[in-house]
Design a protein around this motif. Structure first.
Motif, mmCIF file in Angstrom:
data_model
loop_
_atom_site.group_PDB
_atom_site.id
_atom_site.type_symbol
_atom_site.label_atom_id
_atom_site.label_comp_id
_atom_site.label_asym_id
_atom_site.label_seq_id
_atom_site.Cartn_x
_atom_site.Cartn_y
_atom_site.Cartn_z
ATOM 1 N N GLU A 1 -5.045 -19.273 53.605
ATOM 2 C CA GLU A 1 -6.227 -18.880 52.667
ATOM 3 C C GLU A 1 -4.843 -17.921 51.699
ATOM 4 O O GLU A 1 -4.196 -17.665 51.954
ATOM 5 N N ARG A 2 -4.433 -17.972 49.974
ATOM 6 C CA ARG A 2 -4.663 -16.929 49.155
ATOM 7 C C ARG A 2 -4.853 -15.907 48.858
ATOM 8 O O ARG A 2 -6.563 -16.474 48.625
ATOM 9 N N LEU A 3 -4.063 -15.297 48.283
ATOM 10 C CA LEU A 3 -5.741 -14.344 47.975
ATOM 11 C C LEU A 3 -4.185 -13.115 46.383
ATOM 12 O O LEU A 3 -3.228 -12.813 46.700
ATOM 13 N N HIS A 4 -4.829 -13.181 45.194
ATOM 14 C CA HIS A 4 -3.994 -12.214 43.634
ATOM 15 C C HIS A 4 -5.077 -12.664 43.148
ATOM 16 O O HIS A 4 -6.335 -12.680 42.941
ATOM 17 N N GLY A 5 -4.694 -12.065 41.432
ATOM 18 C CA GLY A 5 -5.587 -11.651 41.224
ATOM 19 C C GLY A 5 -5.611 -12.924 40.330
ATOM 20 O O GLY A 5 -6.367 -12.710 39.291
ATOM 21 N N GLY A 6 -5.020 -14.040 40.203
ATOM 22 C CA GLY A 6 -5.514 -14.878 39.443
ATOM 23 C C GLY A 6 -6.777 -15.492 40.258
ATOM 24 O O GLY A 6 -7.191 -16.364 39.168
ATOM 25 N N LEU A 7 -7.426 -15.437 41.115
ATOM 26 C CA LEU A 7 -8.040 -16.132 41.577
ATOM 27 C C LEU A 7 -9.989 -15.363 41.288
ATOM 28 O O LEU A 7 -9.481 -13.973 40.335
ATOM 29 N N GLN A 8 -10.759 -16.391 40.783
ATOM 30 C CA GLN A 8 -11.834 -15.362 40.509
ATOM 31 C C GLN A 8 -12.692 -14.576 41.654
ATOM 32 O O GLN A 8 -12.467 -14.516 42.493
ATOM 33 N N PRO A 9 -13.179 -13.147 40.770
ATOM 34 C CA PRO A 9 -13.677 -12.975 41.740
ATOM 35 C C PRO A 9 -14.483 -13.270 43.291
ATOM 36 O O PRO A 9 -14.749 -12.623 44.009
ATOM 37 N N ARG A 10 -15.363 -14.003 42.643
ATOM 38 C CA ARG A 10 -16.301 -15.308 43.914
ATOM 39 C C ARG A 10 -15.257 -15.580 44.992
ATOM 40 O O ARG A 10 -15.263 -15.270 45.992
ATOM 41 N N ALA A 11 -14.138 -15.787 44.542
ATOM 42 C CA ALA A 11 -13.431 -16.445 45.374
ATOM 43 C C ALA A 11 -12.685 -15.548 46.218
ATOM 44 O O ALA A 11 -12.280 -15.984 47.481
ATOM 45 N N ARG A 12 -12.229 -14.062 45.203
ATOM 46 C CA ARG A 12 -11.202 -13.438 46.844
ATOM 47 C C ARG A 12 -12.416 -12.860 47.458
ATOM 48 O O ARG A 12 -12.308 -12.368 48.930
ATOM 49 N N LYS A 13 -13.308 -12.585 47.113
ATOM 50 C CA LYS A 13 -14.685 -12.298 48.259
ATOM 51 C C LYS A 13 -14.974 -13.109 49.379
ATOM 52 O O LYS A 13 -15.014 -12.460 50.565
ATOM 53 N N GLN A 14 -14.706 -14.054 49.384
ATOM 54 C CA GLN A 14 -14.780 -15.042 49.959
ATOM 55 C C GLN A 14 -13.552 -15.511 50.825
ATOM 56 O O GLN A 14 -13.701 -15.513 51.969
ATOM 57 N N VAL A 15 -13.092 -15.218 50.737
ATOM 58 C CA VAL A 15 -11.308 -15.131 51.208
ATOM 59 C C VAL A 15 -11.405 -14.160 51.822
ATOM 60 O O VAL A 15 -10.684 -14.073 52.900
ATOM 61 N N MET A 16 -11.571 -12.381 51.479
ATOM 62 C CA MET A 16 -11.291 -11.678 52.412
ATOM 63 C C MET A 16 -12.819 -11.419 53.333
ATOM 64 O O MET A 16 -12.804 -11.604 54.849
ATOM 65 N N ARG A 17 -14.108 -12.498 52.941
ATOM 66 C CA ARG A 17 -14.755 -12.543 54.740
ATOM 67 C C ARG A 17 -13.937 -13.751 55.588
ATOM 68 O O ARG A 17 -14.259 -13.510 56.417
ATOM 69 N N LEU A 18 -13.387 -14.468 55.492
ATOM 70 C CA LEU A 18 -13.120 -15.178 56.711
ATOM 71 C C LEU A 18 -11.573 -14.254 56.963
ATOM 72 O O LEU A 18 -11.770 -15.021 58.096
ATOM 73 N N VAL A 19 -11.388 -13.861 55.743
ATOM 74 C CA VAL A 19 -10.231 -13.132 56.583
ATOM 75 C C VAL A 19 -10.593 -11.861 58.175
ATOM 76 O O VAL A 19 -10.505 -12.104 59.189
ATOM 77 N N GLU B 1 -13.740 -12.351 59.086
ATOM 78 C CA GLU B 1 -14.239 -12.945 60.006
ATOM 79 C C GLU B 1 -13.333 -14.060 61.571
ATOM 80 O O GLU B 1 -13.433 -15.014 61.907
ATOM 81 N N VAL B 2 -11.739 -13.499 61.371
ATOM 82 C CA VAL B 2 -10.807 -14.313 61.523
ATOM 83 C C VAL B 2 -11.242 -15.959 61.531
ATOM 84 O O VAL B 2 -10.351 -16.567 63.114
ATOM 85 N N LYS B 3 -11.626 -16.418 60.271
ATOM 86 C CA LYS B 3 -11.139 -18.083 60.647
ATOM 87 C C LYS B 3 -9.923 -18.105 59.633
ATOM 88 O O LYS B 3 -9.752 -19.632 58.819
ATOM 89 N N VAL B 4 -8.771 -17.289 59.277
ATOM 90 C CA VAL B 4 -7.729 -17.484 58.739
ATOM 91 C C VAL B 4 -6.259 -17.456 59.859
ATOM 92 O O VAL B 4 -6.691 -16.249 60.356
ATOM 93 N N GLN B 5 -5.401 -17.668 59.922
ATOM 94 C CA GLN B 5 -4.194 -17.265 60.679
ATOM 95 C C GLN B 5 -3.047 -17.428 59.234
ATOM 96 O O GLN B 5 -2.020 -16.101 59.676
ATOM 97 N N TYR B 6 -2.682 -17.691 58.136
ATOM 98 C CA TYR B 6 -2.128 -17.639 57.599
ATOM 99 C C TYR B 6 -3.242 -16.910 55.959
ATOM 100 O O TYR B 6 -3.658 -17.924 55.256
ATOM 101 N N LEU B 7 -2.157 -15.665 55.441
ATOM 102 C CA LEU B 7 -2.744 -15.304 54.102
ATOM 103 C C LEU B 7 -1.633 -15.997 52.796
ATOM 104 O O LEU B 7 -0.666 -14.060 53.683
ATOM 105 N N VAL B 8 -1.479 -16.268 52.315
ATOM 106 C CA VAL B 8 -0.422 -15.861 51.759
ATOM 107 C C VAL B 8 -1.302 -14.784 50.485
ATOM 108 O O VAL B 8 -2.230 -15.410 49.681
ATOM 109 N N ALA B 9 -0.619 -13.862 49.642
ATOM 110 C CA ALA B 9 -1.145 -12.904 49.330
ATOM 111 C C ALA B 9 -0.126 -11.738 48.239
ATOM 112 O O ALA B 9 1.425 -12.099 48.610
ATOM 113 N N THR B 10 -0.447 -11.993 46.834
ATOM 114 C CA THR B 10 0.570 -10.781 45.950
ATOM 115 C C THR B 10 0.421 -9.459 46.573
ATOM 116 O O THR B 10 -0.354 -8.759 47.673
#
Length: 452
Positions: free
Chosen positions: A278-296, A298-307
């Protein structure tokens, strides 16, 4: 015995009994240095500046005394807590909820989270009864104050968290708009890793003889982090970071880039390679960023690409590996990045892909006390070196090559496989080298076409 000891240590601050209970439930044993030095000052109404890195306990240093000072008989805004990002505001709010929710109905403080990306009309309807503590992002709070939806003129406490980041992102003006509407006897609490000179006019405008506490970590970075430099050499960087990511079998790896464009490029590459990313940066919409953090979480992500958005303040648990796709321009962010791993007594590895232009930055980090190891990754194997490769700063000794395992944790790497946690295969898939060579050739062709 254990719980009594915990309670006794925090009872010295004369906090409400349910706060002591909440701390005991969360397993906090001893107040940290910054908590010891600031909780009494905040309780006594002093302006404070807490200068510290992530992981020093600064959040509880202001949440505990603020909650303790709330007058439950007054149904009005009494404290405002500001944060530069939605993620950090949400994290602060969650920590706040853990403390106040332990109280019974009569003792419970009314708290509210106000951030962008949420339905404004719903917020307006929910503000008919003003909360006693508000946590939010500066832009959303300033707009609600301007529109007289949020009434902060009754508030006497203001927290500015990650103030240097507020300044860098241009949010100090919003904080100023909020503070100017608050009670004249305002108690301001500013927390920041650094106090830039450009922040001084704002501090002088609102703060009266503040208690300035600077807490230095015992070491520059956690002792159990291995800082490993890996030279890029002639290899295509996107191909190489994918190879490196595949080699480590992480519980959770964060790959840091300097721009959101780079984050997208790296994330797309790893997705193409079939990795759980998954990815996490300021270009994502708020809802998408919230969804990424939820997945992280819940330990459903193995690689997070982030600024660096994810490096400051946000608490992401279970990070076993850090990969620096490139070094940050502000080297303080290197410490924040690697500080995401080796938490709570665990160990971790922080990889940095080295290019010749990074030499000066590496030298500065060595002077700050970072001790690097040197390695190369060739033909599916890690080769450790006793001396830095050519072009990499460091002491040059005799060469001693040995193949090593790059997995610091013995945990099972959890990936999203229909709700089941399975171990990521440790062996390279058959035909992987051919596939890697083919992808590298394709990348080279694309680059040649782009140059034309």
């Amino acid at each position: 015995m254990g719980i009594d000891m915990k309670a006794d240590n925090f009872k010295r601050f004369n906090l409400k009994s349910y706060l002591i209970e909440a701390l005991s439930e969360q397993g906090f044993q001893l107040p940290t240095d910054i908590q010891e030095r600031l909780i009494p000052a905040i309780k006594n109404g002093k302006d404070v500046i807490g200068q510290s890195q992530t992981g020093t306990g600064k959040t509880l240093a202001f949440l505990l005394p603020i909650i303790d000072k709330i007058d439950l008989s007054k149904h009005e805004v009494q404290a405002v807590i500001t944060a530069p990002t939605r993620e950090l505001a949400s994290q602060l709010f969650n920590e706040l909820k853990k403390l106040v929710d332990v109280a019974n109905e009569e003792q419970r403080v009314h708290v509210k989270l106000l951030v962008g990306g949420t339905d404004r009309q719903r917020i307006v309807e929910g503000m008919k009864v003003q909360p006693q503590i508000v946590v939010g992002t500066t832009g959303r709070l300033a707009d609600l104050v301007q529109d007289q939806v949020l009434h902060v003129h009754t508030a006497k406490m203001l927290v500015v968290d990650e103030a240097d980041q507020m300044l860098d992102m241009g949010f100090i003006d919003d904080v100023d708009r909020i503070a100017s509407r608050m009670d004249e006897q305002l108690q301001m609490m500013v927390f920041s890793a650094t106090i830039p000179e450009k922040l001084q006019p704002f501090l002088k405008k609102y703060m009266n003889d503040p208690r300035h506490v600077q807490v230095q970590p015992n070491q520059v970075a956690a002792k159990k982090i291995e800082h490993r430099i890996v030279p890029l050499r002639h290899r295509a960087k996107l191909d190489f970071v994918a190879e490196l990511a595949k080699s480590i079998n992480p519980y959770l790896a964060i790959i840091f880039t300097n721009t959101k464009e780079q984050a997208d490029e790296v994330a797309n590459k790893l997705l193409h390679e079939g990795l759980n990313v998954e990815r996490l940066h300021g270009g994502l919409q708020p809802r998408a960023r919230k969804q990424v953090m939820r997945l992280v979480n819940e330990v459903k992500v193995q690689y997070l690409v982030a600024t660096d958005l994810a490096a400051r303040g946000i608490d992401i648990k279970g990070v076993s590996h850090i990969i620096n796709y490139n070094l940050p321009q502000d080297l303080d962010f290197y410490i924040h990045r690697v500080g995401r791993t080796a938490r709570a007594g665990a160990d971790g590895i922080a990889f940095t892909i080295f290019e010749p232009e990074d030499q000066q930055a590496i030298e500065k980090l060595i002077k700050r006390g970072i001790s690097f190891t040197y390695a190369d990754y060739k033909q599916g194997k890690w080769i450790m070196l006793d001396r830095p490769p050519l072009g990499v700063p460091g002491k040059r000794k005799g060469v001693n090559r040995q193949t090593v395992d790059s997995r610091p944790h013995k945990k099972v790497a959890k990936v999203n496989t229909g709700g089941k946690a399975v171990a990521k295969p440790k062996k390279v898939k058959p035909g992987y080298k051919k596939k890697a060579k083919r992808l590298q050739d394709e990348q080279a062709k694309r680059q040649r076409r782009q140059k034309k």
